[in-house]
Design an enzyme around this catalytic site. Structure first.
Site, PDB file in Angstrom:
ATOM      1  N   GLU A 191      17.810  -3.522   2.311  1.00 34.37           N
ATOM      2  CA  GLU A 191      16.979  -3.465   1.111  1.00 34.37           C
ATOM      3  C   GLU A 191      17.851  -3.394  -0.149  1.00 34.37           C
ATOM      4  OE1 GLU A 191      12.621  -1.689   0.186  1.00 34.37           O
ATOM      5  OE2 GLU A 191      13.417  -1.959   2.173  1.00 34.37           O
ATOM      6  N   ALA A 197       0.817  -1.212   0.000  1.00 33.49           N
ATOM      7  CA  ALA A 197       0.000   0.000   0.000  1.00 33.49           C
ATOM      8  C   ALA A 197       0.855   1.268   0.000  1.00 33.49           C
ATOM      9  CB  ALA A 197      -0.935  -0.002   1.215  1.00 33.49           C
ATOM     10  N   ASP A 199      12.097   5.920   4.435  1.00 34.42           N
ATOM     11  CA  ASP A 199      11.178   4.970   5.064  1.00 34.42           C
ATOM     12  C   ASP A 199      11.721   4.472   6.393  1.00 34.42           C
ATOM     13  OD1 ASP A 199       9.803   5.354   2.751  1.00 34.42           O
ATOM     14  OD2 ASP A 199      10.186   3.364   1.923  1.00 34.42           O
ATOM     15  N   SER A 229       7.950  -2.975   4.551  1.00 32.24           N
ATOM     16  CA  SER A 229       9.300  -3.550   4.485  1.00 32.24           C
ATOM     17  C   SER A 229      10.248  -2.843   5.447  1.00 32.24           C
ATOM     18  CB  SER A 229       9.850  -3.477   3.061  1.00 32.24           C
ATOM     19  OG  SER A 229       9.839  -2.147   2.589  1.00 32.24           O
ATOM     20  N   TYR A 267      11.439   1.748 -10.414  1.00 33.01           N
ATOM     21  CA  TYR A 267      12.130   2.535  -9.398  1.00 33.01           C
ATOM     22  C   TYR A 267      13.615   2.675  -9.748  1.00 33.01           C
ATOM     23  CZ  TYR A 267      13.490   3.922  -4.635  1.00 33.01           C
ATOM     24  OH  TYR A 267      13.987   4.597  -3.545  1.00 33.01           O
TER      25      TYR A 267
END
Length: 389
Positions: free
Chosen positions: A162, A125, A174, A130, A224
């Site tokens: 990541e 969403a 994030d 993550s 991305y």
């Protein structure tokens, strides 16, 4: 909701391991008011942690064995810390293995653990489930092993996880928001220096509402990484023409326009969006300080059309949601949030209007796409923490 998550995760741990967990950690998802796709472009962002969490119930072992249970997926992953950690075909475990690998490299990590985690952060969403997993496990390992890492180091571990084990070259926003969040505060974060300041998130008679498109198009990761390459190309051209330019932060709209032909249509659009978005974050902070919510809303909507038309990371479903709510008098602004190609829109709406708005937009959305809309009323919460009874 939070208490139920903690209870269910803890009880699941007890059932599987015949003991109560020694520690419980909560790691929140995040929203971003404005400043999208510029955390990797030396810009500023304006995120906040929200009251949706990954809950980790965990106990250390005396040996090097680890067992991690993803309760929501009904999956278990077992391994030995002494073995080489490598990315796995089950994507969910890579967020955690990447964190563990860095602890192995940085610290003497010899004690394994048993862990169960569960989440109320919707996956896909754009709320950074993550980052919540990465930072939650990094925070837990730091606490359990008394490593005394700073919050900043924990956020950077999450980001590197990541990059290395998941393969997404994400910026720092994030993870930073998940770790540094404060109740009723947004964070203005300098993504280059990691300097940050808190600003009050008192929206007075307005609230933030998330509308979840319930779609996630598969080109997020590839799109991305391609965007990152495109803006790097754009910056190289700008640096060649303007020696004073070190990052997009030093660029003006006039500079980008002056080399439009050399940049080419696509690279121009990407670069133009980045320069404009960096300025919009500054303007949004000023609007918040002045409680000018009309201005804040218009900046959010501007960002959406930049993301959709110039950065081209939106999709039909999200564009439809933003266009539809923009016709409502109770909505001051709306935009796509997160990496793109699906996920949520974030909407600044009049308090008390949420239910009627959700009902109206849900019907329109179902008619247009045959998809059920999800909506999340959110509150701005504190960052990753250990839960104490």
């Amino acid at each position: 909701m939070k208490k139920k998550l903690i209870k269910n995760t803890s009880e699941h741990f007890d059932t599987l391991f015949h003991n109560k967990p020694q520690h419980i950690f909560l790691s929140p998802g995040r929203i971003n008011i404005i400043g999208e796709h510029i955390d990797y472009n030396d810009g500023f962002v304006l995120p906040a942690a929200i009251n949706k969490y990954v809950c980790i119930a965990i106990s250390p072992n005396e040996d090097s064995k680890c067992k991690i249970v993803a309760k929501d997926l009904n999956e278990i992953f077992e391994f030995d810390l002494n073995d080489a950690l490598v990315p796995n075909s089950d994507m969910w475990i890579n967020y955690i293995l990447g964190v563990l690998q860095q602890f192995k490299e940085k610290k003497s990590l010899d004690k394994g653990f048993n862990a169960v985690f569960s989440s109320t952060v919707p996956i896909g969403a754009g709320l950074s489930s993550s980052a919540a997993v990465e930072c939650g496990f990094a925070y837990a390992l730091n606490k359990m092993n008394n490593f005394n890492l700073t919050k900043e180091e924990i956020a950077l571990i999450g980001q590197k996880s990541e990059h290395t084990f998941v393969g997404v070259n994400c910026g720092i926003m994030d993870q930073f928001a998940s770790v540094f969040g404060k109740k009723n505060k947004v964070i203005k974060l300098d993504c280059t220096t990691l300097e940050y300041e808190y600003h009050n998130a008192d929206f007075k008679k307005y609230s933030l509402l998330l509308l979840d498109s319930n779609v996630k198009h598969t080109h997020l990761t590839s799109g991305y990484n391609v965007r990152r390459q495109e803006v790097e190309q754009g910056l190289t051209v700008l640096k060649n023409h303007f020696p004073e330019v070190k990052t997009f932060r030093n660029c003006t709209e006039e500079m980008v326009n002056s080399v439009k032909q050399e940049l080419g249509e696509t690279i121009y659009k990407r670069s133009h969006f980045v320069v404009k978005e960096i300025q919009r974050v500054q303007d949004a902070v000023n609007a918040l300080k002045a409680s000018d919510f009309k201005k804040l809303g218009s900046l959010m909507t501007e960002t959406h059309y930049g993301l959709s038309k110039e950065y081209e990371v939106s999709c039909d479903e999200i564009d439809f949601l933003v266009d539809s709510v923009s016709k409502e008098k109770t909505v001051l602004g709306a935009r796509m949030m997160g990496g793109g190609f699906g996920g949520c829109s974030i909407n600044l709406v009049e308090k008390g209007s949420e239910n009627k708005l959700i009902e109206s937009i849900s019907k329109q959305y179902k008619t247009a796409f045959g998809i059920d809309l999800k909506a999340y009323k959110i509150k701005i919460s504190k960052g990753t923490t250990e839960y104490k009874n």
